[in-house]
Design an enzyme around this catalytic site. Structure first.
Site, PDB file in Angstrom:
ATOM      1  N   TYR A 181       0.778  -1.200   0.044  1.00 17.01           N
ATOM      2  CA  TYR A 181      -0.034   0.058   0.019  1.00 17.01           C
ATOM      3  C   TYR A 181       0.894   1.291  -0.095  1.00 17.01           C
ATOM      4  O   TYR A 181       0.687   2.073  -0.844  1.00 17.01           O
ATOM      5  CB  TYR A 181      -0.829  -0.027   1.123  1.00 17.01           C
ATOM      6  CG  TYR A 181      -1.878  -0.952   1.057  1.00 17.01           C
ATOM      7  CD1 TYR A 181      -3.224  -0.749   0.367  1.00 17.01           C
ATOM      8  CD2 TYR A 181      -1.865  -2.346   1.803  1.00 17.01           C
ATOM      9  CE1 TYR A 181      -4.297  -1.789   0.406  1.00 17.01           C
ATOM     10  CE2 TYR A 181      -2.725  -3.366   1.875  1.00 17.01           C
ATOM     11  CZ  TYR A 181      -4.010  -3.078   1.207  1.00 17.01           C
ATOM     12  OH  TYR A 181      -5.099  -3.927   1.045  1.00 17.01           O
TER      13      TYR A 181
ATOM     14  N   ASN B   1       1.970  10.452  -2.874  1.00 14.87           N
ATOM     15  CA  ASN B   1       1.534  10.889  -1.493  1.00 14.87           C
ATOM     16  C   ASN B   1       2.140   9.789  -0.586  1.00 14.87           C
ATOM     17  O   ASN B   1       1.617   8.628  -0.258  1.00 14.87           O
ATOM     18  CB  ASN B   1       0.261  10.953  -1.421  1.00 14.87           C
ATOM     19  CG  ASN B   1      -0.251  11.208  -0.019  1.00 14.87           C
ATOM     20  OD1 ASN B   1       0.419  11.460   0.995  1.00 14.87           O
ATOM     21  ND2 ASN B   1      -1.699  11.258   0.308  1.00 14.87           N
TER      22      ASN B   1
ATOM     23  N   ARG C  54      -3.040   4.413   3.573  1.00 17.96           N
ATOM     24  CA  ARG C  54      -4.481   4.440   3.967  1.00 17.96           C
ATOM     25  C   ARG C  54      -5.381   4.593   3.044  1.00 17.96           C
ATOM     26  O   ARG C  54      -6.392   3.946   2.775  1.00 17.96           O
ATOM     27  CB  ARG C  54      -4.927   4.891   5.705  1.00 17.96           C
ATOM     28  CG  ARG C  54      -6.082   4.807   5.990  1.00 17.96           C
ATOM     29  CD  ARG C  54      -6.444   5.034   7.167  1.00 17.96           C
ATOM     30  NE  ARG C  54      -5.394   4.299   8.162  1.00 17.96           N
ATOM     31  CZ  ARG C  54      -5.672   4.207   9.478  1.00 17.96           C
ATOM     32  NH1 ARG C  54      -6.453   4.803  10.055  1.00 17.96           N
ATOM     33  NH2 ARG C  54      -4.614   3.517  10.272  1.00 17.96           N
TER      34      ARG C  54
ATOM     35  N   ASN D 172     -12.860  -0.039  -5.536  1.00 17.81           N
ATOM     36  CA  ASN D 172     -12.441  -0.471  -6.917  1.00 17.81           C
ATOM     37  C   ASN D 172     -13.652  -0.415  -7.898  1.00 17.81           C
ATOM     38  O   ASN D 172     -14.530  -1.299  -7.836  1.00 17.81           O
ATOM     39  CB  ASN D 172     -11.824  -2.020  -6.868  1.00 17.81           C
ATOM     40  CG  ASN D 172     -11.108  -2.255  -8.129  1.00 17.81           C
ATOM     41  OD1 ASN D 172     -11.342  -1.551  -9.154  1.00 17.81           O
ATOM     42  ND2 ASN D 172     -10.311  -3.295  -8.112  1.00 17.81           N
TER      43      ASN D 172
ATOM     44  N   CYS E 295      -6.588  -5.115  -7.735  1.00 16.45           N
ATOM     45  CA  CYS E 295      -6.400  -4.772  -6.290  1.00 16.45           C
ATOM     46  C   CYS E 295      -5.742  -5.771  -5.455  1.00 16.45           C
ATOM     47  O   CYS E 295      -5.026  -5.712  -4.322  1.00 16.45           O
ATOM     48  CB  CYS E 295      -7.571  -4.072  -5.758  1.00 16.45           C
ATOM     49  SG  CYS E 295      -9.028  -5.304  -5.679  1.00 16.45           S
ATOM     50  N   HIS E 296      -6.090  -7.184  -5.907  1.00 19.12           N
ATOM     51  CA  HIS E 296      -5.457  -8.222  -4.995  1.00 19.12           C
ATOM     52  C   HIS E 296      -4.021  -8.322  -5.135  1.00 19.12           C
ATOM     53  O   HIS E 296      -3.472  -9.005  -4.162  1.00 19.12           O
ATOM     54  CB  HIS E 296      -6.124  -9.552  -5.853  1.00 19.12           C
ATOM     55  CG  HIS E 296      -5.580  -9.989  -7.284  1.00 19.12           C
ATOM     56  ND1 HIS E 296      -6.086  -9.221  -8.145  1.00 19.12           N
ATOM     57  CD2 HIS E 296      -4.604 -10.797  -7.312  1.00 19.12           C
ATOM     58  CE1 HIS E 296      -5.558  -9.769  -9.188  1.00 19.12           C
ATOM     59  NE2 HIS E 296      -4.799 -10.801  -8.865  1.00 19.12           N
TER      60      HIS E 296
ATOM     61  N   GLU F 123      -1.611 -16.871  -9.634  1.00 21.34           N
ATOM     62  CA  GLU F 123      -0.585 -15.956 -10.571  1.00 21.34           C
ATOM     63  C   GLU F 123       0.724 -16.568 -10.264  1.00 21.34           C
ATOM     64  O   GLU F 123       1.753 -15.696 -10.918  1.00 21.34           O
ATOM     65  CB  GLU F 123      -0.882 -14.701 -10.228  1.00 21.34           C
ATOM     66  CG  GLU F 123      -2.075 -14.079 -10.681  1.00 21.34           C
ATOM     67  CD  GLU F 123      -2.376 -12.578 -10.580  1.00 21.34           C
ATOM     68  OE1 GLU F 123      -1.142 -12.007  -9.876  1.00 21.34           O
ATOM     69  OE2 GLU F 123      -3.473 -12.114 -11.064  1.00 21.34           O
TER      70      GLU F 123
END
Length: 102
Positions: free
Chosen positions: A24, A33, A38, A47, A55-56, A84
């Site tokens: 993240y 940023n 968060r 999403n 996003c996984h 994957e």
């Protein structure tokens, strides 16, 4: 309507290749940023294009998967990553040395 920061997040996450993960904080820094980890989590929870925006492939800095993964929970996130080729350590966390993007 997604914020400018969220749009940047989505564009970055789309670039994470299959078999790799980013933290993240890493995504936040790439989006301009470095203290916005968060915010990355909030954006990915909303999403707008699951399956298009992978996003996984975003995990905690220590390799942990998200307990509140919005698209099926942490077991679903782990299954998607394992499919994957992402390697998990015996403690259940992603092997960040082997699988970290960039």
């Amino acid at each position: 309507m997604p914020s400018e920061f969220s749009i940047k997040i989505y564009e970055i996450v789309k670039q994470i290749p299959q078999g790799c993960v980013a933290s993240y904080g890493q995504v936040a820094a790439l989006a301009g940023n470095p203290r916005g980890a968060r915010g990355v989590g909030f954006a990915l929870h909303r999403n707008p294009e699951p399956g298009v925006i992978p996003c996984h492939r975003v995990v905690f800095a220590d390799g942990g998967v998200a307990p509140g993964f919005a698209f099926g929970g942490p077991d679903a996130q782990r299954r998607l990553l394992e499919a994957e080729g992402v390697v998990f350590l015996p403690d259940g966390k992603v092997d960040m040395q082997r699988c970290r993007w960039l």
